[in-house]
Scaffold this active site. Sequence first.
Site, mmCIF file in Angstrom:
data_model
loop_
_atom_site.group_PDB
_atom_site.id
_atom_site.type_symbol
_atom_site.label_atom_id
_atom_site.label_comp_id
_atom_site.label_asym_id
_atom_site.label_seq_id
_atom_site.Cartn_x
_atom_site.Cartn_y
_atom_site.Cartn_z
ATOM 1 C CB SER A 255 86.558 45.030 -3.397
ATOM 2 O OG SER A 255 87.342 45.447 -2.295
ATOM 3 C CG HIS B 159 83.582 48.299 -3.678
ATOM 4 N ND1 HIS B 159 82.328 48.824 -3.441
ATOM 5 C CD2 HIS B 159 84.019 47.817 -2.486
ATOM 6 C CE1 HIS B 159 82.018 48.648 -2.165
ATOM 7 N NE2 HIS B 159 83.028 48.047 -1.561
ATOM 8 C CG MET C 126 87.995 49.540 5.840
ATOM 9 S SD MET C 126 88.429 47.839 6.232
ATOM 10 C CE MET C 126 87.793 47.001 4.755
ATOM 11 C CG MET D 63 83.117 49.940 5.573
ATOM 12 S SD MET D 63 83.964 48.440 5.080
ATOM 13 C CE MET D 63 84.819 49.054 3.618
ATOM 14 C CG ASP E 109 81.246 44.842 -0.347
ATOM 15 O OD1 ASP E 109 82.078 43.988 -0.681
ATOM 16 O OD2 ASP E 109 81.542 45.919 0.230
HETATM 17 C C1 DX5 Z 1 84.691 44.202 3.257
HETATM 18 C C2 DX5 Z 1 84.708 45.081 2.065
HETATM 19 C C3 DX5 Z 1 84.580 44.366 0.794
HETATM 20 C C4 DX5 Z 1 85.668 43.358 0.532
HETATM 21 C C5 DX5 Z 1 85.083 42.249 -0.282
HETATM 22 O O1 DX5 Z 1 84.520 44.964 4.400
HETATM 23 O O2 DX5 Z 1 83.638 46.006 2.129
HETATM 24 O O3 DX5 Z 1 84.442 45.269 -0.292
HETATM 25 O O4 DX5 Z 1 86.783 43.875 -0.127
HETATM 26 O O5 DX5 Z 1 86.027 41.262 -0.449
HETATM 27 P P1 DX5 Z 1 85.645 39.820 -1.005
HETATM 28 O O6 DX5 Z 1 85.004 39.994 -2.330
HETATM 29 O O7 DX5 Z 1 86.966 39.133 -1.068
HETATM 30 O O8 DX5 Z 1 84.715 39.200 0.003
HETATM 31 ZN ZN ZN Z 2 83.210 47.185 0.358
#
Ligand code: DX5
Ligand code: ZN
Length: 245
Positions: free
Chosen positions: A9, A34, A38, A77, A201
Amino acid sequence: APPAIIAPSILSADFADLGADCARTIKQGADWLHVDIMDGHFVPNLTFGPPVVVKIRSHVDRPTQSLGKGTFDCHMMIAEPKKWVTEFKKAGCDLYCFHYEAASSSAASSPEGQSELKTSPRELIRYIHDNGMLAGIAIKPGTKVDVLWDVLDSPNEKERPDMVLVMTVEPGFGGQKFMASELPKVEALRQRYPDLNIEVDGGLGPGTIDQAADAGANVIVAGSAVFGAKDPAEVIALLREAVDK
Ligand code: DX5
Ligand code: ZN
């Protein structure tokens, strides 16, 4: 289960040097990027939009096959997922993953006169496919997995998703604690659909990957665990081995 797909991500990448960071993680063994989008409305945080995706696309080779290396896995999102489909296709998105909660509530929440934005999950998946992208559907921790049977069992191939995303944190921020409580959803999906790409995720890393892999997840998102590692290539390899073992 299908083979492992490791998708760092980029929320945890260096935003001031995003192109280089994206190219580097692919070189270090990542399959996909990824890309967390948002809107400050569906989730209480903001990231970036199509112009940034266009820029990072120029640093990462396009995939040569469906779901191949370099796939841009855009995790949308956002409250109005239908509205952004064509823009993200133009920007270089390969897989457009919307939230079930946003698609199913948009009919109720759209103001009058915005009826073109109203859509059902099946219709939205068809629309994404018609726009030349793969389609994913995501569920938040509060959403039951049962809501996905309707699309997954659709007799029309165009209405079936190419991937399901089971969130293992509340969406909005990187670096949160993994919620093992979500894994029964992954198990239920894997039992019914042996060949489905199931993505997890949130909070994934060396300490949590075994639980997720045992439940049946094969597409692994990891933000802080990859970008925060001393040796990201080693973490990517470890995640892959845990899934493919
Ligand atoms: C959160 C995101 C994730 C996030 C995961 O809303 O959708 O993709 O970046 O981050 P880690 O792996 O640090 O939990
Ligand atoms: Zn994500």
